[in-house]
Design an enzyme around this catalytic site. Structure first.
Site, PDB file in Angstrom:
ATOM      1  N   ASN A  34      13.580 -36.784 -75.520  1.00 32.38           N
ATOM      2  CA  ASN A  34      12.902 -37.565 -76.549  1.00 32.38           C
ATOM      3  C   ASN A  34      13.502 -37.381 -77.934  1.00 32.38           C
ATOM      4  O   ASN A  34      13.092 -38.064 -78.881  1.00 32.38           O
ATOM      5  CB  ASN A  34      11.417 -37.206 -76.593  1.00 32.38           C
ATOM      6  CG  ASN A  34      11.180 -35.763 -76.990  1.00 32.38           C
ATOM      7  OD1 ASN A  34      11.824 -34.850 -76.469  1.00 32.38           O
ATOM      8  ND2 ASN A  34      10.246 -35.531 -77.893  1.00 32.38           N
ATOM      9  N   GLU A  59      10.609 -24.064 -76.963  1.00 29.45           N
ATOM     10  CA  GLU A  59       9.557 -24.939 -77.477  1.00 29.45           C
ATOM     11  C   GLU A  59       9.145 -25.790 -76.296  1.00 29.45           C
ATOM     12  O   GLU A  59       9.919 -26.608 -75.815  1.00 29.45           O
ATOM     13  CB  GLU A  59      10.089 -25.773 -78.642  1.00 29.45           C
ATOM     14  CG  GLU A  59       8.995 -26.515 -79.380  1.00 29.45           C
ATOM     15  CD  GLU A  59       8.847 -27.952 -78.896  1.00 29.45           C
ATOM     16  OE1 GLU A  59       7.904 -28.193 -78.103  1.00 29.45           O
ATOM     17  OE2 GLU A  59       9.643 -28.792 -79.291  1.00 29.45           O
ATOM     18  N   CYS A  67       6.255 -33.825 -78.719  1.00 26.31           N
ATOM     19  CA  CYS A  67       5.574 -32.616 -78.277  1.00 26.31           C
ATOM     20  C   CYS A  67       4.327 -32.320 -79.102  1.00 26.31           C
ATOM     21  O   CYS A  67       3.393 -31.682 -78.608  1.00 26.31           O
ATOM     22  CB  CYS A  67       6.533 -31.437 -78.328  1.00 26.31           C
ATOM     23  SG  CYS A  67       7.331 -31.229 -79.934  1.00 26.31           S
ATOM     24  N   GLU A  97      11.598 -22.162 -84.313  1.00 25.47           N
ATOM     25  CA  GLU A  97      12.723 -22.934 -84.804  1.00 25.47           C
ATOM     26  C   GLU A  97      12.466 -23.264 -86.272  1.00 25.47           C
ATOM     27  O   GLU A  97      11.331 -23.212 -86.741  1.00 25.47           O
ATOM     28  CB  GLU A  97      12.899 -24.221 -83.991  1.00 25.47           C
ATOM     29  CG  GLU A  97      13.255 -23.945 -82.531  1.00 25.47           C
ATOM     30  CD  GLU A  97      13.597 -25.191 -81.754  1.00 25.47           C
ATOM     31  OE1 GLU A  97      14.684 -25.218 -81.151  1.00 25.47           O
ATOM     32  OE2 GLU A  97      12.781 -26.141 -81.748  1.00 25.47           O
TER      33      GLU A  97
END
Length: 505
Positions: free
Chosen positions: A161, A258, A292, A472
């Site tokens: 994505n 993640e 997400c 991140e």
């Protein structure tokens, strides 16, 4: 990767595109088609061999050991990172088209994603120029010097994505730290990463430092299990993250992930309903819900639920679903046939479990002519009474909102935390004391207050619970790609706890 004529062919310089692929691609016996999710038509192909894993890791290791990047000064690395950012901006349109062809996001959205990704390169360049090693005074005669060193060869596994944008979140800090990198882009969207490699080489990154490894799941498994890989950074589903994490941690390599999310978006009774609806629509349907952090669980105070829901449905009725290459499109197709089928199944399951369908739930009627073969789902809203229903506990990764009503603050917090996920959350209120209370009690790595889905290169991003490990972005994102070394030096006499040394003359 071979390309063919398609409906976006006039948007790409095919000669330049072929030259990049001819130079960068490893050709092997395995092949998978690249499919335009808007039309369902094949527009290219990926080729690979399992042996490419060993080759990529070996070349990255050789480049790392050569030292031209790992031992370069921070300023020298910063200069290259800045040049990469400038190079990305020069090729925004080309990269954006490739991302849209891969994941179906509207071209306006992918252009924005690619353009803003330059800020990650700028940020980590600035960090390199400003960070200093730390010195600790341990005693009158003893000092510790703390330094940060690269891990070595790191593997980056990026998601379908946002292969380019989310890949940048990993690549920029990994390279800033001085590592060499093997990137495994998703099988259905490798092309933008290939272009990025050319940008990096033109910016002065030494050859061999970044390797691109295309292929299917078996290639990804071999990469993360490779003993020459010192760290893996992964973005994908929670199930896949668990499998990768077991493989990486089992050999005591470092792992950052993640993973999935099922984010709660809470609207309290004192919220500005107009602004809250704006954020709920944006947070739930951006990228056709394939993000997400999508605020897919909308928790609304019962006293305002009717007014809020009416305005939400009115706004959704204005969303334009269609060709992602059309500038007027808000929502494009789902990225793949498999994901499209899964989303439709979850919607049907929710309705059979008792959810009330308020909007969508099927193929949108306005799909343009010639695109009926694409993977389309209308913006969908379900009213759900049982928060334990699958639709409230499972990441849909599509344009689907589950609206749940609550009676008080305690219930809202309990519902928000009532999943295995903890990636993000958001809430709307004018009460300053409530902001303090609720933000501390929500189990999420990012909490947005009176806003939603605001991402920034400076802000650490990651999840609680099954939503991931590590962070991140920001300084924390850089540190994930570094080893900390403590050099302890004594300036006085050696300690003699046994009293065996002769007296000092």
């Amino acid at each position: 990767m071979q390309t063919s004529n398609d409906r976006a062919s006039n948007r790409i310089d095919r000669t330049e595109f072929h030259s990049v692929l001819d130079e960068q691609q490893r050709v092997g016996p395995h092949r998978a088609p690249l499919v335009d999710p808007g039309s369902g038509a094949e527009w290219g192909a990926v080729s690979w061999a399992l042996e490419h894993v060993e080759e990529a890791v070996d070349l990255a290791d050789q480049a790392y050991r050569a030292g031209s990047w790992a031992r370069a000064s921070r300023t020298a690395r910063a200069d290259v990172l800045d040049a990469i950012g400038r190079g990305v901006l020069e090729r925004v349109d080309e990269i954006a088209v490739l991302e849209t062809l891969a994941n179906g996001k509207p071209l306006a959205a992918t252009r924005a994603e690619v353009a803003v990704s330059a800020r990650w390169w700028e940020y980590y360049a600035a960090l390199l120029r400003t960070l200093r090693d730390e010195s600790l005074e341990l005693s009158e005669s003893k000092q510790a010097q703390l330094s940060q060193e690269p891990v070595g060869v790191v593997a980056l596994v990026t998601p379908f994505n946002g292969a380019f944008s989310l890949g940048t979140w990993k690549l920029a800090p990994a390279l800033a730290a001085g590592n060499s990198v093997v990137v495994k882009p998703p099988l259905n969207s490798p092309a933008s990463t290939v272009i990025l490699q050319e940008v990096m080489q033109q910016a002065g990154l030494p050859r061999g430092i970044v390797q691109i490894l295309q292929g299917g799941a078996e290639v990804g498994s071999a990469l993360v299990e490779h003993p020459g890989v010192g760290m893996v950074s992964f973005t994908g589903s929670t199930g896949a993250a668990g499998s990768v994490g077991r493989a990486v941690s089992g050999r005591l390599a470092r792992f950052v992930a993640e993973a999935g999310g099922k984010s709660a978006h809470i609207v309290f009774e004192d919220a500005d309903i107009r602004d809250a609806v704006t954020a709920v629509v944006q947070g739930g349907f951006s990228g056709t819900g394939q993000t997400c952090v999508a605020g897919s669980r909308v928790l609304v105070h019962r006293s305002i639920a009717q007014e809020f829901t009416a305005e939400l449905l009115r706004r959704i009725s204005l969303l334009r679903v269609g060709d992602p290459f059309d500038a007027q499109t808000h929502l494009g197709p789902i990225a793949s046939a498999a994901q499209h089928s899964r989303i439709r199944d979850l919607i049907d399951r929710a309705i059979s479990d008792g959810a009330e369908l308020l909007a969508g739930g099927s193929t949108p009627p306005e799909v343009p002519e010639g695109l009926q073969g694409g993977y389309w789902v209308a913006p969908t809203v379900l009213k759900v009474d049982d928060h334990r229903a699958m639709i409230c506990q499972t990441e849909v990764f599509g344009p689907v909102l589950a609206v749940v009503e609550f009676d008080d603050e305690a219930e809202a917090i309990a519902l928000a935390n009532d999943t295995d996920f903890g990636l993000a959350a958001g809430f709307w209120t004018r009460d300053a004391a409530r902001i303090h209370r609720v933000s501390r009690l929500l189990q999420a790595g990012t909490v947005w207050v009176n806003t939603y889905r605001g991402m920034d290169w400076q802000t650490p991003f990651g999840g609680y619970k099954h939503s991931g490990i590590g962070r991140e972005n920001g300084l924390e994102g850089l540190r994930e790609f570094q080893e900390t070394k403590a050099v302890v030096q004594e300036f006085g006499r050696a300690a003699d706890p046994f009293g065996l040394a002769p007296a000092h003359q």
